[in-house]
Design a protein around this motif. Sequence first.
Motif, PDB file in Angstrom:
ATOM      1  N   ARG A 515      16.447  -0.450   0.390  1.00 20.59           N
ATOM      2  CA  ARG A 515      16.382  -1.068  -0.771  1.00 20.59           C
ATOM      3  C   ARG A 515      15.699  -2.277  -0.644  1.00 20.59           C
ATOM      4  N   TYR A 516      14.254  -2.027  -0.562  1.00 17.31           N
ATOM      5  CA  TYR A 516      13.438  -3.527  -0.544  1.00 17.31           C
ATOM      6  C   TYR A 516      13.384  -4.351  -1.771  1.00 17.31           C
ATOM      7  N   ARG A 517      13.478  -3.812  -2.663  1.00 16.68           N
ATOM      8  CA  ARG A 517      13.649  -4.694  -3.853  1.00 16.68           C
ATOM      9  C   ARG A 517      14.681  -5.555  -3.899  1.00 16.68           C
ATOM     10  N   ASP A 518      15.750  -5.217  -3.611  1.00 18.37           N
ATOM     11  CA  ASP A 518      17.197  -5.952  -3.507  1.00 18.37           C
ATOM     12  C   ASP A 518      16.930  -7.118  -2.454  1.00 18.37           C
ATOM     13  N   TYR A 519      16.060  -6.892  -1.615  1.00 19.94           N
ATOM     14  CA  TYR A 519      15.690  -7.809  -0.595  1.00 19.94           C
ATOM     15  C   TYR A 519      14.587  -8.993  -0.922  1.00 19.94           C
ATOM     16  N   GLY A 520      13.952  -8.557  -2.170  1.00 20.96           N
ATOM     17  CA  GLY A 520      12.853  -9.464  -2.614  1.00 20.96           C
ATOM     18  C   GLY A 520      11.420  -8.770  -2.339  1.00 20.96           C
ATOM     19  N   PHE A 521      11.589  -7.770  -1.794  1.00 19.76           N
ATOM     20  CA  PHE A 521       9.992  -7.276  -1.300  1.00 19.76           C
ATOM     21  C   PHE A 521       9.524  -6.407  -2.357  1.00 19.76           C
ATOM     22  N   ASP A 522       8.253  -6.108  -2.475  1.00 20.65           N
ATOM     23  CA  ASP A 522       7.846  -5.367  -3.542  1.00 20.65           C
ATOM     24  C   ASP A 522       7.153  -3.929  -2.940  1.00 20.65           C
ATOM     25  N   GLY A 523       7.202  -3.840  -1.732  1.00 19.12           N
ATOM     26  CA  GLY A 523       7.035  -2.547  -1.038  1.00 19.12           C
ATOM     27  C   GLY A 523       7.523  -2.174   0.199  1.00 19.12           C
ATOM     28  N   ALA A 524       7.470  -1.186   0.903  1.00 20.82           N
ATOM     29  CA  ALA A 524       8.173  -0.806   2.228  1.00 20.82           C
ATOM     30  C   ALA A 524       7.148  -0.177   3.214  1.00 20.82           C
ATOM     31  N   LEU A 525       7.062  -0.261   4.432  1.00 21.18           N
ATOM     32  CA  LEU A 525       6.320   0.623   5.150  1.00 21.18           C
ATOM     33  C   LEU A 525       6.932   0.826   6.432  1.00 21.18           C
ATOM     34  N   SER A 526       7.160   2.273   6.890  1.00 18.26           N
ATOM     35  CA  SER A 526       7.886   2.229   8.102  1.00 18.26           C
ATOM     36  C   SER A 526       6.743   2.542   9.209  1.00 18.26           C
ATOM     37  N   LYS A 527       6.862   1.946  10.242  1.00 19.99           N
ATOM     38  CA  LYS A 527       6.023   1.947  11.544  1.00 19.99           C
ATOM     39  C   LYS A 527       6.422   3.404  12.297  1.00 19.99           C
ATOM     40  N   PRO A 528       5.344   4.000  12.746  1.00 18.80           N
ATOM     41  CA  PRO A 528       3.910   3.504  12.537  1.00 18.80           C
ATOM     42  C   PRO A 528       3.464   4.304  11.297  1.00 18.80           C
ATOM     43  N   PHE A 529       2.581   3.408  10.394  1.00 19.41           N
ATOM     44  CA  PHE A 529       1.951   3.938   9.097  1.00 19.41           C
ATOM     45  C   PHE A 529       0.736   4.421   9.299  1.00 19.41           C
ATOM     46  N   ARG A 530       0.077   5.303   8.300  1.00 20.91           N
ATOM     47  CA  ARG A 530      -1.247   5.753   8.238  1.00 20.91           C
ATOM     48  C   ARG A 530      -2.005   4.732   7.584  1.00 20.91           C
ATOM     49  N   ALA A 531      -3.402   4.903   7.488  1.00 20.65           N
ATOM     50  CA  ALA A 531      -4.428   4.008   6.951  1.00 20.65           C
ATOM     51  C   ALA A 531      -4.175   4.508   5.231  1.00 20.65           C
ATOM     52  N   GLU A 532      -3.952   5.811   4.969  1.00 22.97           N
ATOM     53  CA  GLU A 532      -3.706   6.168   3.518  1.00 22.97           C
ATOM     54  C   GLU A 532      -2.485   5.602   2.988  1.00 22.97           C
ATOM     55  N   THR A 533      -1.333   5.609   3.700  1.00 20.81           N
ATOM     56  CA  THR A 533      -0.288   5.008   3.363  1.00 20.81           C
ATOM     57  C   THR A 533      -0.540   3.504   2.735  1.00 20.81           C
ATOM     58  N   LEU A 534      -0.882   2.896   3.930  1.00 13.85           N
ATOM     59  CA  LEU A 534      -1.496   1.502   3.542  1.00 13.85           C
ATOM     60  C   LEU A 534      -2.307   1.309   2.481  1.00 13.85           C
ATOM     61  N   LYS A 535      -3.218   1.897   2.224  1.00 17.49           N
ATOM     62  CA  LYS A 535      -4.120   1.698   1.279  1.00 17.49           C
ATOM     63  C   LYS A 535      -3.480   2.058  -0.298  1.00 17.49           C
ATOM     64  N   GLU A 536      -2.667   3.064  -0.275  1.00 19.26           N
ATOM     65  CA  GLU A 536      -2.021   3.438  -1.444  1.00 19.26           C
ATOM     66  C   GLU A 536      -0.992   2.195  -1.970  1.00 19.26           C
ATOM     67  N   SER A 537      -0.291   1.830  -0.798  1.00 21.87           N
ATOM     68  CA  SER A 537       0.668   0.777  -1.188  1.00 21.87           C
ATOM     69  C   SER A 537      -0.195  -0.486  -1.475  1.00 21.87           C
ATOM     70  N   LEU A 538      -1.084  -0.805  -1.142  1.00 20.00           N
ATOM     71  CA  LEU A 538      -1.741  -1.971  -1.618  1.00 20.00           C
ATOM     72  C   LEU A 538      -2.474  -1.772  -2.877  1.00 20.00           C
ATOM     73  N   GLU A 539      -3.069  -0.577  -2.898  1.00 19.00           N
ATOM     74  CA  GLU A 539      -3.565  -0.310  -4.423  1.00 19.00           C
ATOM     75  C   GLU A 539      -2.705  -0.231  -5.340  1.00 19.00           C
TER      76      GLU A 539
END
Length: 548
Positions: A515-539
Amino acid sequence: MASNMAQDDLEASPSFPEPTDDRLQTQNLALKLELEELRSYREQQDKGIALYHVITENIADLIAVIDGSGKRIWNNRAYLDTLGYNPEELVQTNSFSEIHPDDRLLVENVFKESLETGLGRKIEYRMRHKNGHWVPLESKATVVRNDAGSVDCIVLVARDISDRKRMEEELQQAQKMESVASISGKVADDFNDLVTAMLGKINMARQLVKTTTPEAKFLAEAAEVGDKAHRLILELLSLSTHNVKATAAVDLHQLLPQCVERGVPPGSMGRSELVMPEGRILVQGSAQVIGSAIDQLLRNAVESMDKRGLIRVDLSLERVDRGGALLKAGLYAVIRIRDQGQGIREEHMKHIFEPYFSTKPGHQGLGLSSALAAASEHGGTVRVYSNFATGTEAVVYLPATLADEGTRQVARSTNRVLNRKRILVMDDERFVREFVVALLDQLGYEAVATKDGDELVEEFRASVRIKKPYNAVITDLLVPDGMGGESIPEKLRKFDPGVKIIVTSGFSNHPALLRYRDYGFDGALSKPFRAETLKESLEALVGGAASS
């Protein structure tokens, strides 16, 4: 018994004539007027209280109400804006606890003096920001006494004097540099004549001996030493405020690419990125002196990174309204040189412009001194902002004489990157930090890494202060020794309410990830994450790596 007494009193009271209708109307009218007057007074009082709250909660000055023992009773919102403390958390705390240890005795003595005399006096001291750095304040206290004459409370009004202190330091530095320049210029000029004559004699002697003889070897070494002495003399001459001989229009769009190519040549281990507006920005002066100053700053940047990492150079046109002691209001060409080096320790910052001050073995410590002297003799200045362990930014201001203002940003880089968006990373594991930064670099972002929440907050605050904020932040959730990610959103949004923050953790079932939005975050990534996942989140959050 009580009823008998009341009856006796009633019988003993003088009799009054029954009120007539006219008297009742008069009394009612008087009462009505009195009530209306009271109501108007209450309304004015309520308006005054509301206005008081509006003023105290929006004024830039810090206002505190303190009891006779030094405990805080009330603080206005400026404490949050200036020092990072929520007013509610300061109630009933010791007002001396955040004072700098070197200033605390002075503040305590002035407090006692105010209690005894009823008079306050203006003093300066440093107070610790919630993030850990020190903020210079100027304050004055007013003693409030009750009807009995004893102290009811003390009202303290303080203001942040960081800008004034910076102006004072710049003025002192300018006066010091002027004194040094006057002496060094004269001495260096005399030595330059001697060295020039000596080198001439050595070169003449070299022509008279065969190159294979021992004498030729000694003369060659003497010439090499003479050349080093000559280069040192030129650096001393650059400190002279009378060193600008050639005055012409200097096109920074032509000069800066030459400086960057010299400072970070293609094929070197370091990388450079030069961003300039379309058109031309011109300054009046000497291209040689200005170029030498930029060379010095680039050399410092390269050496701070051990010749690795990215050096970004930005050119812009900015209007300065309040420039401080060394800058007049006007239009300036502004050159920002940002490195990813180790930064400068806080205790060294006040010495960085002093000639011969250097923390690097074998260095003369004339780079920043000569750069400042060069900018000053052109009517500008140099300012340096640094955060230890995350890098340094040197900012050169030069008065602009003519400019063709463009709207499109054109990037020029040794590795062909565009004007890249900036990402701030925090993770307590070094190898994770290095991996994420490398991944972001491959995706086209400019990334800076920090090891804990305190370092992240300080770097983010510094970036906002120099008007180079990060587009997004990627923060680890749990940090064993230091501030973790849960408190990051609240702290960062004090400086930039719109910053995008992604939380990461190996605990994929943690509520902050689910529930990352309840904690003030705009997105969440579980480690380990792939480059594609990071790219999609930032885009999704910042629209990709390239800035428009």
